[in-house]
Scaffold this motif. Structure first.
Motif, mmCIF file in Angstrom:
data_model
loop_
_atom_site.group_PDB
_atom_site.id
_atom_site.type_symbol
_atom_site.label_atom_id
_atom_site.label_comp_id
_atom_site.label_asym_id
_atom_site.label_seq_id
_atom_site.Cartn_x
_atom_site.Cartn_y
_atom_site.Cartn_z
ATOM 1 N N CYS A 102 0.873 -1.174 0.000
ATOM 2 C CA CYS A 102 0.000 0.000 0.000
ATOM 3 C C CYS A 102 0.909 1.223 0.000
ATOM 4 N N LEU A 103 0.710 2.121 -0.929
ATOM 5 C CA LEU A 103 1.482 3.363 -0.957
ATOM 6 C C LEU A 103 0.819 4.349 0.002
ATOM 7 N N ARG A 104 1.531 4.640 1.081
ATOM 8 C CA ARG A 104 0.994 5.496 2.143
ATOM 9 C C ARG A 104 1.838 6.767 2.232
ATOM 10 N N VAL A 105 1.244 7.880 1.851
ATOM 11 C CA VAL A 105 1.917 9.182 1.883
ATOM 12 C C VAL A 105 1.693 9.799 3.257
ATOM 13 N N HIS A 106 2.796 10.091 3.970
ATOM 14 C CA HIS A 106 2.723 10.499 5.376
ATOM 15 C C HIS A 106 3.502 11.804 5.592
ATOM 16 N N PRO A 107 2.896 12.957 5.271
ATOM 17 C CA PRO A 107 3.547 14.228 5.593
ATOM 18 C C PRO A 107 3.139 14.694 6.995
ATOM 19 N N VAL A 170 -6.370 7.239 -4.891
ATOM 20 C CA VAL A 170 -6.406 7.270 -3.421
ATOM 21 C C VAL A 170 -7.616 6.493 -2.920
ATOM 22 N N PHE A 171 -7.357 5.544 -2.014
ATOM 23 C CA PHE A 171 -8.422 4.698 -1.471
ATOM 24 C C PHE A 171 -9.032 5.309 -0.213
ATOM 25 N N LYS A 172 -8.181 5.951 0.600
ATOM 26 C CA LYS A 172 -8.692 6.627 1.792
ATOM 27 C C LYS A 172 -7.696 7.679 2.262
ATOM 28 N N CYS A 173 -8.196 8.595 3.082
ATOM 29 C CA CYS A 173 -7.396 9.684 3.627
ATOM 30 C C CYS A 173 -7.435 9.611 5.152
ATOM 31 N N LEU A 174 -6.362 10.071 5.770
ATOM 32 C CA LEU A 174 -6.264 10.055 7.227
ATOM 33 C C LEU A 174 -5.813 11.421 7.722
ATOM 34 N N ILE A 175 -6.516 11.944 8.723
ATOM 35 C CA ILE A 175 -6.076 13.139 9.446
ATOM 36 C C ILE A 175 -5.703 12.709 10.859
ATOM 37 N N HIS A 176 -4.485 13.021 11.265
ATOM 38 C CA HIS A 176 -4.035 12.720 12.626
ATOM 39 C C HIS A 176 -3.450 13.987 13.233
ATOM 40 N N TRP A 177 -4.036 14.434 14.343
ATOM 41 C CA TRP A 177 -3.562 15.630 15.039
ATOM 42 C C TRP A 177 -2.620 15.221 16.159
ATOM 43 N N GLY A 178 -1.434 15.820 16.186
ATOM 44 C CA GLY A 178 -0.485 15.592 17.265
ATOM 45 C C GLY A 178 -0.356 16.847 18.113
ATOM 46 N N THR A 181 1.271 19.497 15.632
ATOM 47 C CA THR A 181 1.467 18.942 14.290
ATOM 48 C C THR A 181 0.166 18.323 13.791
ATOM 49 N N VAL A 182 0.114 18.095 12.483
ATOM 50 C CA VAL A 182 -0.998 17.348 11.896
ATOM 51 C C VAL A 182 -0.475 16.574 10.689
ATOM 52 N N ASN A 183 -0.982 15.352 10.519
ATOM 53 C CA ASN A 183 -0.684 14.541 9.336
ATOM 54 C C ASN A 183 -1.902 14.537 8.427
ATOM 55 N N LEU A 184 -1.685 14.803 7.155
ATOM 56 C CA LEU A 184 -2.726 14.663 6.133
ATOM 57 C C LEU A 184 -2.251 13.566 5.188
ATOM 58 N N GLU A 185 -2.726 12.343 5.424
ATOM 59 C CA GLU A 185 -2.197 11.178 4.717
ATOM 60 C C GLU A 185 -3.095 10.745 3.560
ATOM 61 N N LEU A 186 -2.447 10.274 2.505
ATOM 62 C CA LEU A 186 -3.118 9.672 1.355
ATOM 63 C C LEU A 186 -2.710 8.205 1.287
ATOM 64 N N TRP A 187 -3.691 7.303 1.217
ATOM 65 C CA TRP A 187 -3.431 5.871 1.137
ATOM 66 C C TRP A 187 -3.968 5.329 -0.185
ATOM 67 N N SER A 188 -3.151 4.557 -0.877
ATOM 68 C CA SER A 188 -3.640 3.851 -2.060
ATOM 69 C C SER A 188 -4.412 2.613 -1.609
ATOM 70 N N GLU A 189 -4.967 1.883 -2.569
ATOM 71 C CA GLU A 189 -5.504 0.566 -2.242
ATOM 72 C C GLU A 189 -4.345 -0.346 -1.844
ATOM 73 N N GLU A 190 -4.662 -1.451 -1.196
ATOM 74 C CA GLU A 190 -3.647 -2.435 -0.824
ATOM 75 C C GLU A 190 -3.780 -3.638 -1.749
ATOM 76 N N ARG A 191 -2.700 -3.942 -2.481
ATOM 77 C CA ARG A 191 -2.729 -5.057 -3.430
ATOM 78 C C ARG A 191 -1.308 -5.415 -3.849
ATOM 79 N N PRO A 192 -1.124 -6.589 -4.471
ATOM 80 C CA PRO A 192 0.185 -6.896 -5.060
ATOM 81 C C PRO A 192 0.416 -6.022 -6.292
ATOM 82 N N VAL A 193 1.683 -5.828 -6.648
ATOM 83 C CA VAL A 193 2.013 -5.113 -7.880
ATOM 84 C C VAL A 193 2.831 -6.027 -8.785
ATOM 85 N N SER A 194 2.794 -5.726 -10.076
ATOM 86 C CA SER A 194 3.599 -6.444 -11.065
ATOM 87 C C SER A 194 4.293 -5.410 -11.940
#
Length: 211
Positions: A102-107, A170-178, A181-194
């Motif tokens: 799963c490609l998870r973008v975590h800024p 993008v399959f889903k988004c995540l907001i996490h407040w610290g 700080t805050v994370n605005l994450e983008l998640w792809s679907e989870e699957r095998p790649v070729s």
């Protein structure tokens, strides 16, 4: 990452945690986070061309995480990131497919005024959302996912950090407040790649003057 026109520092960075990370799994700090990345392509701006940098890191199992950073020549206010998980040498016994990834973008963004900051977006279903630090952590997916963009707003500064993305990637988004700080994450679907089916997320950031 400092936005020079406004003098604001958006990305939060410490010795052990950099402001922008990408993972190859749903787990926090999974492969891709701390691997060594090599510069495989560098284009410096000249004669009105586009300035870009391409990085690649080995994340094991015949996979690489590739990231291209660039400023589009036709829109210099935008900072764009194109990331992919690519199968390079997947074992023959797997039928050409990798492990689940799963490609998870975590800024991680710094909040100069936490109590005056919130995330604003219009969801796929047209509903409008303003999410503040009191929400702690929240996933958004399906019709409640941001419809291609969301913005981190600092009302004291009168500035917003707009993040645009392709909803088909993008399959889903995540907001996490610290704490500050805050994370605005983008998640792809989870699957095998070729070789023929990498995972990709292309997105961009732009600082918006709200006044």
């Amino acid at each position: 990452m400092t936005h020079l026109p406004s003098g604001t520092q958006w990305l939060h960075s410490r010795v052990d945690i950099n402001g922008y990370e990408e993972y190859s799994g749903t787990e926090y700090r999974s492969a891709g986070c701390s691997e060594e990345y090599n510069v495989i392509e560098r284009n410096l701006e000249h004669a009105g061309g586009e300035e870009s940098l391409m990085l690649e890191g080995d994340i094991g199992g015949g996979l690489v995480l590739q990231r291209q950073l660039y400023i589009p020549k036709n829109d210099p206010k935008v900072f764009r990131i194109d990331s992919s998980i690519i199968a390079r040498k997947v074992g023959a016994g797997s039928g050409g497919y990798s492990r689940l990834v799963c490609l998870r973008v975590h800024p991680m963004f710094t909040l100069l005024h936490p109590s005056e900051s919130h995330v604003s977006f219009t969801a796929v279903d047209g509903s409008k959302h303003e999410i503040g630090p009191e929400s702690n952590e929240q996933f958004y997916e399906g019709n409640l996912m941001p419809n291609g963009e969301w913005m981190l707003i600092d009302k004291c500064l009168g500035l917003g950090l707009l993040n645009r993305f392709d909803v088909s990637q993008v399959f889903k988004c995540l907001i996490h407040w610290g704490t500050g700080t805050v994370n605005l994450e983008l998640w792809s679907e989870e699957r095998p790649v070729s070789n023929q089916s990498p995972l990709r997320i292309s997105h961009e950031y732009e600082v918006i003057d709200l006044f």
